[in-house]
Design a protein around this motif. Structure first.
Motif, PDB file in Angstrom:
ATOM      1  N   GLU A 124     -45.522 -16.804  37.079  1.00 54.37           N
ATOM      2  CA  GLU A 124     -44.040 -16.768  37.053  1.00 54.37           C
ATOM      3  C   GLU A 124     -43.410 -17.915  37.596  1.00 54.37           C
ATOM      4  O   GLU A 124     -43.919 -18.359  38.742  1.00 54.37           O
ATOM      5  CB  GLU A 124     -43.320 -15.582  37.460  1.00 54.37           C
ATOM      6  N   ASP A 150     -39.847 -18.627  37.906  1.00 54.29           N
ATOM      7  CA  ASP A 150     -38.714 -18.343  38.434  1.00 54.29           C
ATOM      8  C   ASP A 150     -38.731 -17.465  39.687  1.00 54.29           C
ATOM      9  O   ASP A 150     -39.293 -16.633  39.670  1.00 54.29           O
ATOM     10  CB  ASP A 150     -37.975 -17.445  37.315  1.00 54.29           C
ATOM     11  N   VAL A 209     -37.426 -14.110  39.726  1.00 55.61           N
ATOM     12  CA  VAL A 209     -38.077 -13.278  39.076  1.00 55.61           C
ATOM     13  C   VAL A 209     -39.734 -12.482  39.659  1.00 55.61           C
ATOM     14  O   VAL A 209     -40.061 -11.587  39.724  1.00 55.61           O
ATOM     15  CB  VAL A 209     -38.496 -13.617  37.628  1.00 55.61           C
ATOM     16  N   ASN A 242     -45.297 -14.485  32.191  1.00 59.47           N
ATOM     17  CA  ASN A 242     -43.944 -14.685  31.340  1.00 59.47           C
ATOM     18  C   ASN A 242     -44.247 -15.477  30.326  1.00 59.47           C
ATOM     19  O   ASN A 242     -44.460 -16.785  30.261  1.00 59.47           O
ATOM     20  CB  ASN A 242     -42.875 -15.183  32.506  1.00 59.47           C
ATOM     21  N   GLU A 297     -42.045 -16.778  28.155  1.00 62.16           N
ATOM     22  CA  GLU A 297     -41.143 -17.784  27.955  1.00 62.16           C
ATOM     23  C   GLU A 297     -41.537 -19.222  28.501  1.00 62.16           C
ATOM     24  O   GLU A 297     -41.012 -20.237  28.176  1.00 62.16           O
ATOM     25  CB  GLU A 297     -39.873 -17.393  28.737  1.00 62.16           C
ATOM     26  N   THR A 357     -44.224 -10.855  29.833  1.00 59.91           N
ATOM     27  CA  THR A 357     -42.970 -10.481  30.252  1.00 59.91           C
ATOM     28  C   THR A 357     -42.085 -11.355  29.367  1.00 59.91           C
ATOM     29  O   THR A 357     -42.532 -12.581  29.119  1.00 59.91           O
ATOM     30  CB  THR A 357     -42.453 -10.662  31.655  1.00 59.91           C
ATOM     31  N   HIS A 358     -40.681 -11.097  28.928  1.00 62.20           N
ATOM     32  CA  HIS A 358     -39.846 -12.063  28.275  1.00 62.20           C
ATOM     33  C   HIS A 358     -38.536 -11.490  28.375  1.00 62.20           C
ATOM     34  O   HIS A 358     -38.394 -10.300  28.496  1.00 62.20           O
ATOM     35  CB  HIS A 358     -40.250 -12.215  26.952  1.00 62.20           C
ATOM     36  N   ARG A 359     -37.594 -12.246  28.796  1.00 62.13           N
ATOM     37  CA  ARG A 359     -36.081 -11.761  29.039  1.00 62.13           C
ATOM     38  C   ARG A 359     -35.740 -10.699  27.761  1.00 62.13           C
ATOM     39  O   ARG A 359     -34.980 -10.017  28.049  1.00 62.13           O
ATOM     40  CB  ARG A 359     -35.191 -12.901  28.987  1.00 62.13           C
ATOM     41  N   PRO A 401     -39.812  -6.341  29.060  1.00 63.07           N
ATOM     42  CA  PRO A 401     -38.463  -7.164  29.515  1.00 63.07           C
ATOM     43  C   PRO A 401     -38.697  -7.725  30.880  1.00 63.07           C
ATOM     44  O   PRO A 401     -39.228  -6.955  31.655  1.00 63.07           O
ATOM     45  CB  PRO A 401     -37.312  -6.462  29.265  1.00 63.07           C
ATOM     46  N   THR A 402     -38.441  -9.088  31.345  1.00 60.14           N
ATOM     47  CA  THR A 402     -38.756  -9.413  32.234  1.00 60.14           C
ATOM     48  C   THR A 402     -38.175  -8.743  33.482  1.00 60.14           C
ATOM     49  O   THR A 402     -38.704  -8.551  34.659  1.00 60.14           O
ATOM     50  CB  THR A 402     -38.350 -10.955  32.368  1.00 60.14           C
ATOM     51  N   ASP A 403     -36.928  -8.291  33.229  1.00 56.54           N
ATOM     52  CA  ASP A 403     -35.931  -7.567  34.259  1.00 56.54           C
ATOM     53  C   ASP A 403     -36.166  -5.937  34.541  1.00 56.54           C
ATOM     54  O   ASP A 403     -35.572  -5.392  35.332  1.00 56.54           O
ATOM     55  CB  ASP A 403     -34.667  -7.694  34.065  1.00 56.54           C
TER      56      ASP A 403
END
Length: 119
Positions: free
Chosen positions: A9, A11, A14, A52, A54, A76-78, A98-100
């Protein structure tokens, strides 16, 4: 805690969230590059990889799946949609979350590692 998960990852926020959600169950190794990921996977022999999509390509998922076929890959992805989910699954991912949604990522990792242990 013998079981581990490697998280790829970029970020930092995250990465901290994912690591925090996974740490009660796994030793977590956060990486920010493909090279670190490969080194961590070889060194720690993790129960799963969280990646991730993304920031990384589906070809990275394919390469990981080809090189480490017994290690589940949770992507994962937003905003994952059905088309992305199918493409990631075809590339070798065991799930896309979902990432979150840290609880969903944890559930997917736990489910994937349980399937791997049963195989």
């Amino acid at each position: 805690m013998a079981q581990s998960v490697v998280v790829l990852e970029l970020d930092p926020g995250v990465a901290r969230s994912l690591a925090g959600g996974l740490r009660p169950h796994f030793s977590v190794h956060v990486t920010q590059s493909r090279e670190e990921l490969r080194d961590n996977v070889l060194r720690t022999n993790p129960q799963a990889v969280v990646l991730n999509i993304e920031h990384w390509r589906l070809s990275d998922v394919e390469m990981l799946h080809r090189d480490f076929p017994r290690i589940p890959i949770v992507c994962t992805h937003r905003i994952p949609d059905e088309e992305m989910w199918m493409a990631a699954m075809e590339a070798g991912a065991s799930d896309v979350c979902p990432t979150d949604d840290i609880a969903n990522v944890l559930t997917s990792v736990l489910r994937s590692t349980a399937r791997g242990a049963a195989a």
